[in-house]
Design a protein around this motif. Structure first.
Motif, mmCIF file in Angstrom:
data_model
loop_
_atom_site.group_PDB
_atom_site.id
_atom_site.type_symbol
_atom_site.label_atom_id
_atom_site.label_comp_id
_atom_site.label_asym_id
_atom_site.label_seq_id
_atom_site.Cartn_x
_atom_site.Cartn_y
_atom_site.Cartn_z
ATOM 1 N N PRO A 197 0.775 -1.033 0.089
ATOM 2 C CA PRO A 197 -0.031 0.057 -0.057
ATOM 3 C C PRO A 197 0.831 1.245 -0.098
ATOM 4 O O PRO A 197 0.307 2.413 -0.722
ATOM 5 C CB PRO A 197 -0.747 -0.118 1.357
ATOM 6 C CG PRO A 197 -0.048 -1.064 2.143
ATOM 7 C CD PRO A 197 0.670 -1.958 1.121
ATOM 8 N N THR A 198 2.027 1.178 0.496
ATOM 9 C CA THR A 198 2.888 2.240 0.651
ATOM 10 C C THR A 198 3.337 2.775 -0.887
ATOM 11 O O THR A 198 3.384 3.885 -1.208
ATOM 12 C CB THR A 198 3.922 2.320 1.441
ATOM 13 O OG1 THR A 198 3.621 2.005 2.873
ATOM 14 C CG2 THR A 198 5.141 3.517 1.558
ATOM 15 N N LEU A 199 3.879 1.825 -1.510
ATOM 16 C CA LEU A 199 4.119 1.971 -3.013
ATOM 17 C C LEU A 199 3.116 2.457 -3.692
ATOM 18 O O LEU A 199 3.064 3.477 -4.649
ATOM 19 C CB LEU A 199 4.782 0.684 -3.591
ATOM 20 C CG LEU A 199 5.147 0.764 -5.045
ATOM 21 C CD1 LEU A 199 6.427 1.566 -5.352
ATOM 22 C CD2 LEU A 199 5.519 -0.562 -5.635
ATOM 23 N N ALA A 200 1.705 1.981 -3.470
ATOM 24 C CA ALA A 200 0.674 2.376 -4.199
ATOM 25 C C ALA A 200 0.426 3.843 -4.006
ATOM 26 O O ALA A 200 -0.016 4.684 -4.670
ATOM 27 C CB ALA A 200 -0.611 1.565 -3.812
ATOM 28 N N ALA A 201 0.512 4.239 -2.477
ATOM 29 C CA ALA A 201 0.182 5.572 -2.013
ATOM 30 C C ALA A 201 1.182 6.623 -2.727
ATOM 31 O O ALA A 201 0.751 7.794 -3.586
ATOM 32 C CB ALA A 201 0.364 5.859 -0.668
ATOM 33 N N VAL A 202 2.443 6.441 -2.934
ATOM 34 C CA VAL A 202 3.430 7.121 -3.492
ATOM 35 C C VAL A 202 2.935 7.320 -5.144
ATOM 36 O O VAL A 202 3.213 8.328 -5.756
ATOM 37 C CB VAL A 202 4.911 6.592 -3.421
ATOM 38 C CG1 VAL A 202 5.762 7.456 -4.253
ATOM 39 C CG2 VAL A 202 5.289 6.576 -2.007
ATOM 40 N N ALA A 203 2.774 5.960 -5.719
ATOM 41 C CA ALA A 203 2.472 6.103 -6.982
ATOM 42 C C ALA A 203 1.181 6.851 -7.319
ATOM 43 O O ALA A 203 1.210 7.721 -8.526
ATOM 44 C CB ALA A 203 1.952 4.622 -7.668
ATOM 45 N N LEU A 204 0.132 6.869 -6.405
ATOM 46 C CA LEU A 204 -1.091 7.863 -6.597
ATOM 47 C C LEU A 204 -0.660 9.287 -6.673
ATOM 48 O O LEU A 204 -1.337 9.968 -7.646
ATOM 49 C CB LEU A 204 -2.000 7.423 -5.754
ATOM 50 C CG LEU A 204 -2.882 6.168 -5.803
ATOM 51 C CD1 LEU A 204 -3.637 5.865 -4.772
ATOM 52 C CD2 LEU A 204 -3.611 6.231 -7.135
ATOM 53 N N LEU A 205 0.222 9.856 -5.770
ATOM 54 C CA LEU A 205 0.609 11.147 -5.623
ATOM 55 C C LEU A 205 1.258 11.555 -6.840
ATOM 56 O O LEU A 205 1.026 12.453 -7.509
ATOM 57 C CB LEU A 205 1.836 11.018 -4.488
ATOM 58 C CG LEU A 205 0.894 11.271 -3.054
ATOM 59 C CD1 LEU A 205 2.255 10.877 -2.016
ATOM 60 C CD2 LEU A 205 0.035 12.250 -2.869
ATOM 61 N N ALA A 206 2.305 10.572 -7.486
ATOM 62 C CA ALA A 206 2.875 10.696 -8.676
ATOM 63 C C ALA A 206 1.983 10.909 -10.040
ATOM 64 O O ALA A 206 2.150 12.028 -10.872
ATOM 65 C CB ALA A 206 3.955 10.055 -8.924
ATOM 66 N N SER A 207 0.988 10.106 -10.168
ATOM 67 C CA SER A 207 0.172 10.088 -11.056
ATOM 68 C C SER A 207 -0.886 11.467 -10.967
ATOM 69 O O SER A 207 -1.361 11.897 -12.170
ATOM 70 C CB SER A 207 -0.931 8.863 -10.938
ATOM 71 O OG SER A 207 -0.161 7.703 -11.250
ATOM 72 N N GLU A 208 -1.231 11.967 -9.901
ATOM 73 C CA GLU A 208 -1.599 13.364 -9.651
ATOM 74 C C GLU A 208 -0.815 14.597 -9.720
ATOM 75 O O GLU A 208 -1.441 15.646 -9.492
ATOM 76 C CB GLU A 208 -2.366 13.093 -8.154
ATOM 77 C CG GLU A 208 -3.547 12.152 -8.207
ATOM 78 C CD GLU A 208 -3.864 11.584 -6.940
ATOM 79 O OE1 GLU A 208 -3.574 12.527 -6.020
ATOM 80 O OE2 GLU A 208 -4.902 11.050 -6.874
ATOM 81 N N ASP A 209 0.548 14.262 -10.073
ATOM 82 C CA ASP A 209 1.443 15.419 -10.289
ATOM 83 C C ASP A 209 1.659 16.136 -8.925
ATOM 84 O O ASP A 209 1.767 17.324 -8.641
ATOM 85 C CB ASP A 209 1.079 16.485 -11.171
ATOM 86 C CG ASP A 209 1.289 15.723 -12.750
ATOM 87 O OD1 ASP A 209 2.098 15.050 -12.923
ATOM 88 O OD2 ASP A 209 0.208 16.040 -13.485
ATOM 89 N N GLU A 210 1.259 15.377 -7.687
ATOM 90 C CA GLU A 210 1.740 15.917 -6.372
ATOM 91 C C GLU A 210 3.236 15.624 -6.002
ATOM 92 O O GLU A 210 3.593 14.656 -6.538
ATOM 93 C CB GLU A 210 0.523 15.213 -5.385
ATOM 94 C CG GLU A 210 -0.855 15.667 -5.579
ATOM 95 C CD GLU A 210 -1.048 16.866 -5.308
ATOM 96 O OE1 GLU A 210 -0.320 17.402 -4.297
ATOM 97 O OE2 GLU A 210 -2.371 17.338 -5.441
ATOM 98 N N PRO A 211 3.617 16.367 -4.933
ATOM 99 C CA PRO A 211 5.018 16.111 -4.488
ATOM 100 C C PRO A 211 5.168 14.659 -4.123
ATOM 101 O O PRO A 211 4.042 14.214 -3.541
ATOM 102 C CB PRO A 211 5.019 17.157 -3.551
ATOM 103 C CG PRO A 211 4.242 18.273 -3.909
ATOM 104 C CD PRO A 211 3.008 17.735 -4.406
ATOM 105 N N THR A 212 6.156 13.990 -4.220
ATOM 106 C CA THR A 212 6.415 12.709 -3.606
ATOM 107 C C THR A 212 7.772 12.723 -2.699
ATOM 108 O O THR A 212 8.397 13.541 -3.080
ATOM 109 C CB THR A 212 6.659 11.868 -5.066
ATOM 110 O OG1 THR A 212 7.636 12.126 -5.741
ATOM 111 C CG2 THR A 212 5.494 11.325 -5.696
ATOM 112 N N PRO A 213 7.676 11.805 -1.840
ATOM 113 C CA PRO A 213 8.948 11.523 -0.938
ATOM 114 C C PRO A 213 10.283 11.891 -1.541
ATOM 115 O O PRO A 213 10.520 11.459 -2.902
ATOM 116 C CB PRO A 213 8.669 10.483 -0.154
ATOM 117 C CG PRO A 213 7.325 10.072 -0.391
ATOM 118 C CD PRO A 213 6.670 10.490 -1.784
ATOM 119 N N ARG A 214 11.192 12.198 -1.044
ATOM 120 C CA ARG A 214 12.729 12.248 -1.636
ATOM 121 C C ARG A 214 13.185 10.644 -1.662
ATOM 122 O O ARG A 214 13.817 10.619 -2.810
ATOM 123 C CB ARG A 214 13.505 13.004 -0.446
ATOM 124 C CG ARG A 214 13.453 14.378 -0.465
ATOM 125 C CD ARG A 214 14.253 14.826 0.629
ATOM 126 N NE ARG A 214 14.473 16.548 0.491
ATOM 127 C CZ ARG A 214 14.874 17.297 -0.135
ATOM 128 N NH1 ARG A 214 15.934 16.731 -1.221
ATOM 129 N NH2 ARG A 214 14.935 18.619 -0.327
#
Length: 407
Positions: free
Chosen positions: A182-199
């Motif tokens: 679920p953590t990889l999924a959460a970061v992927a969703l942020l990236a798909s929405e052009d939201e900032p992702t973790p370092r």
């Protein structure tokens, strides 16, 4: 009904064991003078503790050794939700107060039966160089039905929200075991929405692609239908718990699975406790019991979350096949571009087989090669990845290297 029967049996066993333990040390009881009386008392004491329901375990991290001196640790609740408390741990050091904060890291604890306190050593280690946020998942039997269900998708959205709240641009994320998916999924969703992702994103010992080197857990899931799990492993929470009426995979099922998978480790812990107690070494017995409590501190999981995990991760392999949708939004790890990726596996991992975690690199095609690293720790089992010598000498230094490079 089974949940109620188990609770009644446990309470009865605890009451009887307490009285038996006291009887073998009571000077008014002639049996207390028999050879081996202290051994009998220790065994009954152990049974009484096993039969007594544990309170919600705590991290109890009040200080750490930092650069040769004792530094206090401040623990706060950063966010409080029905199914999860996001805890914040920070070492109260002079340099922090002077405006030079440590790097922030979000530790995503697995929701696979154990309480988050299983990762106490991870938190203590990370505190030397980081402000640590920890997902402390709730025991589902204590969550009222009025708070609604909890699905695997909800776990993903919780992580996504936490990353937002802590500010992704300055954050590093570490996920362990079940939490990797679920953590990889959460970061992927942020990236798909052009939201900032973790370092950076570090994934340790998780079933990103459970088809690779399947273990006993994956084989169990593939041999049985979802209806079998619903029929045999899901039960209803009884009174007096706050979650009365909620369907869960109960903690006693988790304990049975733990005893089957890690019987030698549990036996050693119980033996050490009994032996210390029989010898009259109360301090050593207390330390052994604390280790045993941490190892066996399990919780009830919401039925919908447990069944979602079986279906999504171990039966349909939605993440590696690219067919997973979270509330109608496709999970696309290939959209992640600006987050560095580190995967760590144990060569002898009996929970997540070799290659399951490293599969994340194949999915995260948008991350350039310099931003990808993978490590396989020799002669390392699953629990060794986050506790003991392997964690301290092999895993923790790699995480620190990743967060330093991403600062």
């Amino acid at each position: 009904m089974l949940y109620q029967i188990v609770e009644y049996q446990r309470a009865t066993m605890a009451a009887f064991a307490i009285q038996s333990s006291r009887a073998f040390v009571n000077p008014l009881n002639p049996f207390s003078y028999l050879p081996g009386a202290s051994d009998y008392s220790a065994c009954w004491e152990m049974l009484s503790r096993v039969g007594t329901p544990c309170n919600e375990p705590t991290f109890s991290i009040t200080s750490i050794q930092l650069r040769g001196r004792v530094v206090l640790v401040k623990e706060t609740i950063f966010l409080d939700s029905p199914f999860c408390r996001l805890r914040r741990f920070a070492a109260v050091a002079a340099e922090h107060e002077a405006g030079q904060p440590s790097r922030s890291i979000l530790l995503c604890a697995p929701l696979a039966g154990h309480h988050a306190v299983m990762l106490r050593e991870v938190v203590e280690s990370l505190l030397h160089d980081h402000i640590v946020y920890v997902t402390d998942w709730s025991n589902a039997r204590n969550v009222p039905l009025s708070d609604g269900p909890f699905h695997l998708d909800d776990y993903v959205l919780y992580i996504k929200r936490f990353i937002h709240q802590i500010e992704a641009e300055s954050l590093h994320v570490l996920a362990i075991c079940q939490a990797t998916v679920p953590t990889l999924a959460a970061v992927a969703l942020l990236a798909s929405e052009d939201e900032p992702t973790p370092r950076s994103l570090t994934l340790i010992g998780g079933p990103i692609d459970a088809r690779r080197s399947p273990t006993a857990i994956g084989n169990l899931a593939s041999r049985h239908s979802l209806q079998w799990f619903q029929r045999n492993l899901i039960h209803v929470v009884p009174a007096p718990y706050m979650g009365v009426g909620r369907q869960v995979c109960p903690s006693f099922v988790q304990v049975a699975g733990l005893a089957a998978a890690e019987s030698s480790s549990l036996t050693t812990l119980y033996w050490d406790f009994c032996f210390s107690l029989a010898r009259g070494d109360a301090e050593l017995a207390h330390r052994h019991w604390q280790a045993l409590e941490t190892y066996s501190a399990v919780l009830d999981m919401a039925a919908e979350f447990y069944l979602d995990t079986i279906s999504t991760v171990f039966q349909n392999f939605h993440l590696p096949l690219g067919t997973w949708q979270v509330q109608g939004h496709a999970v696309r790890p290939q959209d992640i571009r600006t987050t560095a990726l580190l995967t760590i596996e144990g060569e002898c991992d009996e929970i997540s087989g070799c290659g399951q975690t490293h599969a994340a690199h194949d999915l995260c095609q948008g991350i350039a090669l310099p931003g990808k690293r993978h490590v396989t720790v020799p002669r390392c089992g699953h629990y060794d990845l986050f506790s003991g010598p392997c964690w301290r000498t092999e895993v923790f230094p790699r995480i620190c290297n990743m967060t330093r490079l991403g600062t």
